[in-house]
Design a protein around this motif. Structure first.
Motif, short mmCIF file in Angstrom:
data_model
loop_
_atom_site.label_atom_id
_atom_site.label_comp_id
_atom_site.label_asym_id
_atom_site.label_seq_id
_atom_site.Cartn_x
_atom_site.Cartn_y
_atom_site.Cartn_z
N MET A 167 0.84 -1.20 0.00
CA MET A 167 0.00 0.00 0.00
C MET A 167 0.87 1.24 0.00
O MET A 167 1.88 1.32 0.70
N THR A 168 0.50 2.24 -0.81
CA THR A 168 1.31 3.47 -0.83
C THR A 168 1.14 4.22 0.48
O THR A 168 0.06 4.22 1.07
N ALA A 169 2.23 4.85 0.88
CA ALA A 169 2.20 5.61 2.12
C ALA A 169 1.36 6.87 1.92
O ALA A 169 1.23 7.37 0.81
N MET A 170 0.79 7.39 3.00
CA MET A 170 0.08 8.66 2.92
C MET A 170 1.09 9.78 2.67
O MET A 170 0.87 10.67 1.86
N ILE A 171 2.17 9.72 3.45
CA ILE A 171 3.22 10.74 3.32
C ILE A 171 4.54 10.01 3.17
O ILE A 171 4.81 9.05 3.91
N GLU A 172 5.33 10.44 2.22
CA GLU A 172 6.65 9.85 2.11
C GLU A 172 7.67 10.96 1.84
O GLU A 172 7.54 11.69 0.86
N LEU A 173 8.63 11.07 2.71
CA LEU A 173 9.74 12.01 2.49
C LEU A 173 10.96 11.18 2.13
O LEU A 173 11.27 10.20 2.80
N VAL A 174 11.64 11.57 1.04
CA VAL A 174 12.84 10.86 0.62
C VAL A 174 14.01 11.83 0.60
O VAL A 174 14.04 12.75 -0.20
N ALA A 175 14.93 11.62 1.52
CA ALA A 175 16.17 12.41 1.58
C ALA A 175 15.92 13.90 1.39
O ALA A 175 16.52 14.55 0.55
N LEU A 192 11.01 9.66 5.72
CA LEU A 192 9.87 9.41 6.61
C LEU A 192 8.75 8.79 5.80
O LEU A 192 8.46 9.20 4.68
N ARG A 193 8.14 7.76 6.36
CA ARG A 193 6.94 7.19 5.74
C ARG A 193 5.84 7.18 6.78
O ARG A 193 6.04 6.74 7.91
N VAL A 194 4.70 7.72 6.41
CA VAL A 194 3.57 7.69 7.32
C VAL A 194 2.46 6.87 6.65
O VAL A 194 2.03 7.20 5.54
N ALA A 195 2.04 5.81 7.32
CA ALA A 195 1.02 4.93 6.74
C ALA A 195 -0.37 5.45 7.08
O ALA A 195 -0.55 6.30 7.96
N HIS A 196 -1.35 4.91 6.38
CA HIS A 196 -2.75 5.23 6.61
C HIS A 196 -3.11 5.02 8.08
O HIS A 196 -2.76 3.99 8.66
N LYS A 197 -3.79 5.97 8.68
CA LYS A 197 -4.28 5.91 10.05
C LYS A 197 -3.18 5.92 11.11
O LYS A 197 -3.43 5.68 12.30
N GLU A 198 -1.96 6.18 10.69
CA GLU A 198 -0.88 6.22 11.66
C GLU A 198 -0.86 7.58 12.36
O GLU A 198 -1.18 8.60 11.74
N VAL A 199 -0.48 7.59 13.63
CA VAL A 199 -0.29 8.85 14.34
C VAL A 199 1.19 8.95 14.71
O VAL A 199 1.65 8.28 15.62
N VAL A 200 1.90 9.75 13.93
CA VAL A 200 3.34 9.88 14.15
C VAL A 200 3.59 11.12 15.00
O VAL A 200 3.17 12.22 14.64
N VAL A 201 4.24 10.93 16.14
CA VAL A 201 4.54 12.05 17.02
C VAL A 201 6.01 12.40 16.87
O VAL A 201 6.87 11.51 16.95
#
Lengths: 243, 254
Positions: free
Chosen positions: A1-9, A25-34
């Motif tokens: 599944m594609t990440a909601m947010i992906e930062l590459v370098a 950084l990869r943020v998946a669906h429904k994830e809460v990254v603090v």
């Protein structure tokens, strides 16, 4: 599944000062990254790069599979899917709470007024401000303003939300009401990236904790685990100071 | 005393000069609308992201801020005529006002726009608004409120500067008063003209002062409010744009 947010370098500089030195950084669906870290560590800047408020010098920002800086991408379109809440609220002072919330769906999405008003009233009720719809920002407390700001971002029905130290400007007794709203939001399955100093929130709500320092991600992991048992010395030092 | 205030001549001139007021209002209102619209456009260009346009707008503003309005009127009316472009006095007056006061208004609008906290633009953009939408729905409504006091000062200066149009045969107050003065060999018509100017400028001056007092009070009271207040630099900017607007732009009358 594609990440909601992906930062590459992702690299970001202000003049000669490099603030982000290659963030992945990869943020998946429904994830809460603090995201935590000392001031000047680049955490707010990273957040602002996610929705393109800050241009980047190198790297990629990919939102739901779309390159934010791609040649055929309209960043305005992508921003409609990313809600953002700021430390200083930034409510529109010339509009009351209801019209703060209504403005973007009305002017950007061009939805009919009746529909937008219903959405806005619903959202304001949900953040506990059913009785403050007609109040102007300068008639509201900081906590109330911040809850309006959250409702305003949600009115665009975003796929994800960014929170930039949203409780830092609040009096201590007003912090809980805002965190409560954020907690409800997380429970409802919203994908969230939260820059904060509230370690309690990180522990209770966060699905992942990221510690940033000097423009890089130093350590990441499960918040409950990482807060009690950080591996990196820099993380240990920071946590010992804030806990 | 009789030389400046002759009862008979006073009555005569008063009627004569009151009759010219519609003409004065006409040129004033047209000039004001053109100058402020032009000023708003200039300020937006001045703040746009296109360097060349920004430079051109800045150059225009400096150029017309640096010219005496009297020279401008004479150029537009007599100067252009030598090149075959004959503008009627009304059009010349409006054009002169718009060219010159547009530059001043542009600086005021720019200061007003820049005085809005940058978080406002960010919040608007984060909601998916384009730069233009953010300007229109978020920044300008706030900025326009901020520039009402300096624009009022502009209006005061503009009322007075209509007198400069007497040199381009525009039948305004001073022109008619001077005419009458020549006929009666008495300065009473000038006194009447002066009174008529004051009837309009003094209320405006009071209104502007009142707004200033209100703004200061509000500022004192504020503090816990949202960060939409003026930064000290922005306030200085607005003030200096304002002061520039109050400086006399015309030359001396001969």
């Amino acid at each position: 599944m594609t990440a909601m947010i992906e930062l590459v370098a992702v690299h970001k500089s202000f003049g000669h000062l490099e603030v982000l030195k290659g963030i992945d950084l990869r943020v998946a669906h429904k994830e809460v990254v603090v995201v935590i870290g000392p001031s000047g560590s680049g955490k707010s800047t990273m957040l602002r790069c996610i929705n393109g408020l800050e241009p980047i010098q190198k790297g990629k920002v990919i939102i739901e599979g779309e390159d934010l800086h791609g040649p055929h991408t309209d960043p305005n379109k992508i921003r409609q899917r990313i809600g953002m809440v700021f430390q200083s609220f930034n409510l529109f002072p010339h509009k009351d709470a209801l019209h703060n919330v209504m403005m973007a769906p009305l002017k950007v999405q061009k939805k009919p007024k009746e529909e937008v008003e219903e959405i806005a009233r619903d959202l304001l009720a949900k953040v506990g401000l059913a009785d403050k719809m007609e109040a102007f920002p300068d008639e509201l407390s900081g906590g109330q303003q911040q809850r309006v700001a959250i409702a305003r971002a949600l009115a665009m029905k975003p796929d994800m939300m960014l929170f930039d130290e949203v409780t830092s400007a609040l009096d201590p007794e007003l912090v809980a009401e805002v965190l409560g709203v954020m907690q409800d939001l997380a429970r409802s399955g919203m994908t969230m990236v939260v820059v904060t100093h509230e370690m309690g929130f990180a522990r209770e709500v966060g699905s992942r904790l990221i510690f940033m320092d000097g423009g890089v991600v130093v350590e990441e992991g499960d918040p409950r685990e990482m807060i009690v048992n950080p591996k990196e010395p820099r993380t240990q030092k920071f946590l010992s100071m804030v806990l | 005393m009789n030389a400046f205030f002759n009862g008979e001549i006073f009555k005569d001139s008063l009627w004569l000069l009151v009759k010219t007021l519609p003409t004065v209002f006409e040129v004033l209102i047209l000039g004001l609308v053109c100058a402020w619209a032009w000023g708003l456009v200039l300020s937006l260009v001045r703040l746009s992201r296109f360097r060349v346009l920004r430079f051109l707008a800045a150059a225009y503003i400096d150029f017309f801020r640096g010219l005496p309005l009297l020279l401008l009127f004479i150029f537009v009316y007599y100067g252009l005529a030598t090149a075959g472009l004959r503008l009627p006095p009304l059009a010349s007056g409006v054009l002169g006002l718009a060219l010159c006061y547009g530059a001043y208004a542009a600086e005021i609008f720019r200061a007003g726009i820049q005085a809005i906290h940058k978080g406002q633009m960010e919040a608007a953009r984060s909601l998916g608004m384009t730069q233009g939408q953010a300007m229109r729905y978020v920044i300008l409504p706030q900025a326009l409120k901020l520039v009402v006091p300096p624009l009022t000062n502009e209006l005061i200066a503009m009322v007075k500067d209509t007198s400069l149009m007497s040199v381009i045969a525009f039948p305004e107050l001073l022109f008619r008063a001077k005419e009458k003065m020549g006929v009666v060999a008495n300065a009473t018509p000038l006194t009447v003209a002066a009174l008529l100017y004051l009837v309009f400028t003094i209320p405006l001056i009071r209104v502007a002062a009142q707004m200033e007092v209100k703004r200061r009070k509000k500022k004192k009271k504020g503090g816990a409010g949202p960060p939409d207040g003026l930064t000290p630099e922005a306030e200085m900017e607005l003030l200096s744009a304002d002061i520039a607007g109050q400086l006399p732009k015309g030359g001396e009358m001969h």
